[in-house]
Design a protein around this motif. Sequence first.
Motif, PDB file in Angstrom:
ATOM      1  N   ILE A  52     -14.635  33.604 -25.839  1.00 25.05           N
ATOM      2  CA  ILE A  52     -14.868  34.057 -27.220  1.00 25.05           C
ATOM      3  C   ILE A  52     -13.649  33.582 -28.006  1.00 25.05           C
ATOM      4  N   HIS A  53     -13.911  32.715 -28.983  1.00 26.42           N
ATOM      5  CA  HIS A  53     -12.820  32.069 -29.726  1.00 26.42           C
ATOM      6  C   HIS A  53     -12.973  32.383 -31.214  1.00 26.42           C
ATOM      7  N   HIS A  54     -11.870  32.482 -31.875  1.00 26.31           N
ATOM      8  CA  HIS A  54     -11.883  32.720 -33.333  1.00 26.31           C
ATOM      9  C   HIS A  54     -12.711  33.921 -33.755  1.00 26.31           C
ATOM     10  N   TYR A  55     -12.655  34.980 -32.968  1.00 31.33           N
ATOM     11  CA  TYR A  55     -13.270  36.224 -33.427  1.00 31.33           C
ATOM     12  C   TYR A  55     -12.211  36.900 -34.301  1.00 31.33           C
ATOM     13  N   LEU A  70     -11.115  36.449 -24.209  1.00 30.90           N
ATOM     14  CA  LEU A  70     -10.869  36.346 -25.657  1.00 30.90           C
ATOM     15  C   LEU A  70      -9.697  35.407 -25.902  1.00 30.90           C
ATOM     16  N   ASN A  71      -9.898  34.480 -26.828  1.00 29.06           N
ATOM     17  CA  ASN A  71      -8.809  33.559 -27.150  1.00 29.06           C
ATOM     18  C   ASN A  71      -7.755  34.235 -28.024  1.00 29.06           C
ATOM     19  N   GLU A  72      -6.531  34.114 -27.625  1.00 27.39           N
ATOM     20  CA  GLU A  72      -5.362  34.468 -28.439  1.00 27.39           C
ATOM     21  C   GLU A  72      -5.483  35.769 -29.229  1.00 27.39           C
ATOM     22  N   PRO A  73      -5.548  36.917 -28.537  1.00 26.96           N
ATOM     23  CA  PRO A  73      -5.504  38.189 -29.266  1.00 26.96           C
ATOM     24  C   PRO A  73      -4.244  38.222 -30.137  1.00 26.96           C
ATOM     25  N   TYR A 123       0.745  26.974 -24.462  1.00 27.20           N
ATOM     26  CA  TYR A 123       2.126  26.492 -24.566  1.00 27.20           C
ATOM     27  C   TYR A 123       2.284  25.455 -25.677  1.00 27.20           C
ATOM     28  N   TYR A 124       3.002  25.846 -26.716  1.00 22.51           N
ATOM     29  CA  TYR A 124       3.226  24.954 -27.859  1.00 22.51           C
ATOM     30  C   TYR A 124       4.703  24.930 -28.265  1.00 22.51           C
ATOM     31  N   ASN A 125       5.597  25.104 -27.309  1.00 27.13           N
ATOM     32  CA  ASN A 125       7.020  25.108 -27.654  1.00 27.13           C
ATOM     33  C   ASN A 125       7.633  23.715 -27.485  1.00 27.13           C
ATOM     34  N   THR A 136       5.480  20.838 -32.188  1.00 25.90           N
ATOM     35  CA  THR A 136       4.044  20.647 -31.889  1.00 25.90           C
ATOM     36  C   THR A 136       3.163  20.921 -33.104  1.00 25.90           C
ATOM     37  N   HIS A 137       3.630  21.769 -34.012  1.00 22.91           N
ATOM     38  CA  HIS A 137       2.792  22.144 -35.157  1.00 22.91           C
ATOM     39  C   HIS A 137       3.322  21.628 -36.489  1.00 22.91           C
ATOM     40  N   GLN A 138       4.137  20.579 -36.448  1.00 24.39           N
ATOM     41  CA  GLN A 138       4.630  20.027 -37.714  1.00 24.39           C
ATOM     42  C   GLN A 138       3.449  19.515 -38.535  1.00 24.39           C
ATOM     43  N   GLU A 169      -1.974  22.047 -41.074  1.00 30.96           N
ATOM     44  CA  GLU A 169      -2.434  22.623 -42.345  1.00 30.96           C
ATOM     45  C   GLU A 169      -2.633  24.131 -42.250  1.00 30.96           C
ATOM     46  N   TRP A 170      -2.911  24.637 -41.049  1.00 27.27           N
ATOM     47  CA  TRP A 170      -3.189  26.066 -40.885  1.00 27.27           C
ATOM     48  C   TRP A 170      -1.929  26.885 -40.579  1.00 27.27           C
ATOM     49  N   VAL A 171      -0.762  26.202 -40.577  1.00 30.34           N
ATOM     50  CA  VAL A 171       0.492  26.933 -40.317  1.00 30.34           C
ATOM     51  C   VAL A 171       1.367  26.808 -41.561  1.00 30.34           C
ATOM     52  N   GLY A 188      -3.952  27.166 -20.626  1.00 28.30           N
ATOM     53  CA  GLY A 188      -5.257  26.862 -21.206  1.00 28.30           C
ATOM     54  C   GLY A 188      -5.236  26.032 -22.474  1.00 28.30           C
ATOM     55  N   GLU A 189      -4.081  25.934 -23.119  1.00 24.56           N
ATOM     56  CA  GLU A 189      -3.909  25.046 -24.276  1.00 24.56           C
ATOM     57  C   GLU A 189      -2.476  24.554 -24.284  1.00 24.56           C
ATOM     58  N   PHE A 190      -2.292  23.283 -24.537  1.00 23.82           N
ATOM     59  CA  PHE A 190      -0.977  22.736 -24.882  1.00 23.82           C
ATOM     60  C   PHE A 190      -1.237  21.390 -25.543  1.00 23.82           C
ATOM     61  N   TYR A 212      -5.625  20.388 -21.855  1.00 22.41           N
ATOM     62  CA  TYR A 212      -4.970  19.840 -23.042  1.00 22.41           C
ATOM     63  C   TYR A 212      -5.735  20.271 -24.293  1.00 22.41           C
ATOM     64  N   TRP A 213      -5.015  20.612 -25.348  1.00 26.67           N
ATOM     65  CA  TRP A 213      -5.629  20.870 -26.652  1.00 26.67           C
ATOM     66  C   TRP A 213      -5.463  19.631 -27.493  1.00 26.67           C
ATOM     67  N   GLU A 214      -6.430  18.817 -27.813  1.00 30.61           N
ATOM     68  CA  GLU A 214      -7.799  18.896 -27.456  1.00 30.61           C
ATOM     69  C   GLU A 214      -8.361  17.480 -27.370  1.00 30.61           C
ATOM     70  N   GLY A 225      -7.606  16.821 -34.257  1.00 32.20           N
ATOM     71  CA  GLY A 225      -6.238  16.615 -34.752  1.00 32.20           C
ATOM     72  C   GLY A 225      -5.160  16.432 -33.691  1.00 32.20           C
ATOM     73  N   PHE A 226      -5.409  16.917 -32.488  1.00 33.38           N
ATOM     74  CA  PHE A 226      -4.465  16.704 -31.387  1.00 33.38           C
ATOM     75  C   PHE A 226      -4.996  15.616 -30.441  1.00 33.38           C
ATOM     76  N   GLY A 227      -6.147  15.075 -30.805  1.00 33.27           N
ATOM     77  CA  GLY A 227      -7.010  14.313 -29.915  1.00 33.27           C
ATOM     78  C   GLY A 227      -6.371  13.295 -28.988  1.00 33.27           C
TER      79      GLY A 227
HETATM   80  C1  BGC Z   1      -6.821  27.307 -32.251  1.00 35.15           C
HETATM   81  C2  BGC Z   1      -6.930  26.019 -32.988  1.00 35.15           C
HETATM   82  C3  BGC Z   1      -5.568  25.409 -33.182  1.00 35.15           C
HETATM   83  C4  BGC Z   1      -4.835  25.352 -31.881  1.00 35.15           C
HETATM   84  C5  BGC Z   1      -3.445  24.880 -32.074  1.00 35.15           C
HETATM   85  C6  BGC Z   1      -6.137  27.066 -30.983  1.00 35.15           C
HETATM   86  O1  BGC Z   1      -6.151  28.214 -30.220  1.00 35.15           O
HETATM   87  O2  BGC Z   1      -8.107  27.798 -31.986  1.00 35.15           O
HETATM   88  O3  BGC Z   1      -7.560  26.215 -34.214  1.00 35.15           O
HETATM   89  O4  BGC Z   1      -5.721  24.103 -33.649  1.00 35.15           O
HETATM   90  O5  BGC Z   1      -4.830  26.598 -31.241  1.00 35.15           O
HETATM   91  O6  BGC Z   1      -2.813  25.614 -33.069  1.00 35.15           O
END
Ligand code: BGC
Length: 354
Positions: free
Chosen positions: A131-134, A171-174, A234-236, A241-243, A246-248, A290-292, A323-325, A329-331
């Motif tokens: 369940i993502h983005h709830y 659940l993704n990222e509470p 892991y995004y450290n 990683t998030h330079q 747009e959503w940050v 599960g994501e980096f 790998y995300w994703e 945008g991270f493709g």
């Molecule tokens: C979010 C994405 C975001 C990514 C990196 C994911 O958990 O669902 O929208 O791009 O994290 O920030």
Amino acid sequence: MCAIRVFHLIFILVLSSTVTTTCAGKKITDSDNEDPVENPDPFEQNKRIGRGINLGNALEAPKEGDWGVVLRQEYFKLIKDAGFQSVRIPIRWSNHAQVDSPYIISPTFFNRVDWAIIQARNNGLAAIINIHHYEEIMEHPSVHKKRYLGLWHQIANRYKDEPLDLFFEILNEPNNQLTPALWNEYLVEGLQVIRESNTQRTVIIGTANWGGLGSLTELQVPVDDPYLIVTFHYYNPFQFTHQGAEWVSGSEAWLGTTWTGTTSQKQAVVNDLNLAFSWASQNDRPLFMGEFGAYSKAAMDSRVRWTEFVRSEADKRGFSWAYWEFCSGFGAYDLNQNNWRTELLQALIPPESP
Ligand code: BGC
């Protein structure tokens, strides 16, 4: 935890071939073969996830396509042929279900998820659905708790007869109001609902505070459930990683941040992953990163260096990863050119690897 298990770096994937049907009934695939490798041991299951990739920005967009990605059959083959073993499929069920009880999930949407699971299986890829983005439950947990449980009731029932190459991630990222303490309660309740129909399904549980490592120590994993994998993202360093993401907010200011792999940069990653490793050892649980990934606004050489280093350090510790994703945008894959970004792909799947 048995150290041998953790350092066991040989990933074995033996999946049975299945005949698929499009029937949206109880079982979405029709396999008459009793798969001899079906083994619910979570450490074995974690090896089955092995090296994965997120099919991000598709089914977790408000509507599939809104964020530029519509899943296609050939993506699964591309992913398999590149050497991945699994796909994590983020899903925004909350946009496709009734708001009120009994929170019926749209049959069309369910069919679409069936289709994605079938594509993964047909290509010998394990599939993780979540369940993502709830987002509503993060803001008003108590208002949405019943609905979250209602969603899992339906999802778990729908897929209860599927082989163990299908994984559920609760659940993704509470975050936000779904605090670490509250999350410890909600995860137990979600798990109880899943276990009513899926006694041995491997269930993946993540950390609060956006899935980060820092919340591992606050996570209470139900001790009486042996079929669990724990996940973190892991995004450290985040400013790298998030330079420009747009959503940050404020991330424009980080543009130009590099990751050159200095001793101290590497040491910071090693320290982080060591923390995760010791938590896993003390708690005897397998770990899934599960994501980096690093966003495309960072320079490619830095992204490749960081990705290679993080991936190899995860491998050394026996973590599975995704790998995300895939193609946004991270493709790692370039949809416009229809080819892999070779350097990124090789950072994930080194050419010499089996
Ligand atoms: C979010 C994405 C975001 C990514 C990196 C994911 O958990 O669902 O929208 O791009 O994290 O920030």
